[in-house]
Design an enzyme around this catalytic site. Sequence first.
Site, PDB file in Angstrom:
ATOM      1  NE  ARG A  12      -6.998  -0.320 -10.728  1.00  0.00           N
ATOM      2  CZ  ARG A  12      -6.985  -0.175  -9.560  1.00  0.00           C
ATOM      3  NH1 ARG A  12      -8.414  -0.305  -9.174  1.00  0.00           N
ATOM      4  NH2 ARG A  12      -6.196   0.192  -8.716  1.00  0.00           N
ATOM      5  CB  SER A  40       0.593   3.890 -13.820  1.00  0.00           C
ATOM      6  OG  SER A  40      -0.593   3.304 -13.993  1.00  0.00           O
ATOM      7  CE  LYS A  64      -3.172   2.796  -7.748  1.00  0.00           C
ATOM      8  NZ  LYS A  64      -2.072   2.974  -8.526  1.00  0.00           N
TER       9      LYS A  64
HETATM   10  N1  TZP Z   1      -4.668   4.879 -10.710  1.00  0.00           N
HETATM   11  C1  TZP Z   1      -4.519   5.854 -10.304  1.00  0.00           C
HETATM   12  S1  TZP Z   1      -5.908   6.579  -9.723  1.00  0.00           S
HETATM   13  C2  TZP Z   1      -6.620   5.396 -10.033  1.00  0.00           C
HETATM   14  C3  TZP Z   1      -5.817   4.375 -10.672  1.00  0.00           C
HETATM   15  C4  TZP Z   1      -6.558   3.012 -11.132  1.00  0.00           C
HETATM   16  C5  TZP Z   1      -8.354   4.947  -9.641  1.00  0.00           C
HETATM   17  C6  TZP Z   1      -9.134   5.751 -10.510  1.00  0.00           C
HETATM   18  O1  TZP Z   1     -10.549   5.350 -10.050  1.00  0.00           O
HETATM   19  P1  TZP Z   1     -11.568   6.821  -9.950  1.00  0.00           P
HETATM   20  O2  TZP Z   1     -12.731   6.215  -9.336  1.00  0.00           O
HETATM   21  O3  TZP Z   1     -11.796   7.192 -11.293  1.00  0.00           O
HETATM   22  O4  TZP Z   1     -10.741   7.988  -9.248  1.00  0.00           O
END
Ligand code: TZP
Length: 342
Positions: A171, A239, A268
């Site tokens: 990602r 998602s 995010k």
């Molecule tokens: N989708 C929902 S929350 C997120 C994504 C890609 C980010 C998750 O990253 P982290 O650092 O584990 O909170």
Amino acid sequence: MNAYRIIDANINRVSEGIRVLEDISRFIFENKAITKELRNLRHITRKSFKDDNMIKFRDSIGDIGFEISANSSLDKKESIENLIDANFKRVQEGLRCIEESLKILGYYEISKVYENIRYSSYNLEKEFQKRDVAIDTDIYCITGEEFSLGRDNLSVVKELIDADIKVIQYREKNKSKSEKLKECTEIKQITDKAGVTFIINDDVDIAMAIKADGIHIGQGDMPISEVRRLVGKRIIGVSTHNPDQAMKAVRDGADYIGVGPVFETKTKSNVEASAGLDYIKWVSENITIPYVAIGGINEENILLVQRNGGKSFAMISDIVGSKDIKHKIKSIRAKLNIGEMS
Ligand code: TZP
Ligand code: MG
């Protein structure tokens, strides 16, 4: 005798159907074993019964079925899945016609050969339907170079593999397509060697170009049916942020769903709203396909997610942002194991 015409037409029909399946297996799924078996069945179909009468009675111009078939909308194939279904049906029905006609003509032994081919085709159909959903894992690691303490994605991936992580998602929100393609090509080589499942976030084209194991899409991306048409049997993850989205993803054929954000996250931007732990609990009680909890999960709160039905945990910052990735993963796993026992 018209039974020869039935056999002739159906040997052609079955061989053509097998050929379509063979090419799907070869060029889309790249499955050597199934391709080989289909080729073998096609040869047996062609070779097991030969009789001059078949050619003598052949009459494709005068075949009344030709016109019916040419005008039929049943011929429409809307997806790879449809194409596979339709061709297995065609093969199995054709084989049944051959078997019955051979019996009428007194070729009982040979009819058994075609019966065996039909049974093999049922097994192969099951194999075709199996998707390699290799995301049955504890920690699902996602890259994020900007959170990786100056390390690049490639070296982080190496550390993840060294820590025995089995699923990695690429990602990257701030890189060009060509940079991402280059990086994914390199990562794919090492994940392949290690037997690790490699999933690409967002970019279906990159996933196809590097033959990734799967693609992960969000609610605003192309519909699952379109993505399925492009990626064939590769894993599709979606998602989801609420029960409606989860049920729709299952209906539309997702292989697994992301569930979250469970907690607040800074990783995010424009993060969606979700009922957090209540939502993961709902998914654990109502959804039968694999699911992965995501969003703000870390070593401190992961047991809470586990207690609310989490089985697989997607994490970015807590893992890629730790100095000693291997140690971090070991310590999260120790917590999860204790959680499972209590
Ligand atoms: N989708 C929902 S929350 C997120 C994504 C890609 C980010 C998750 O990253 P982290 O650092 O584990 O909170
Ligand atoms: Mg996305």
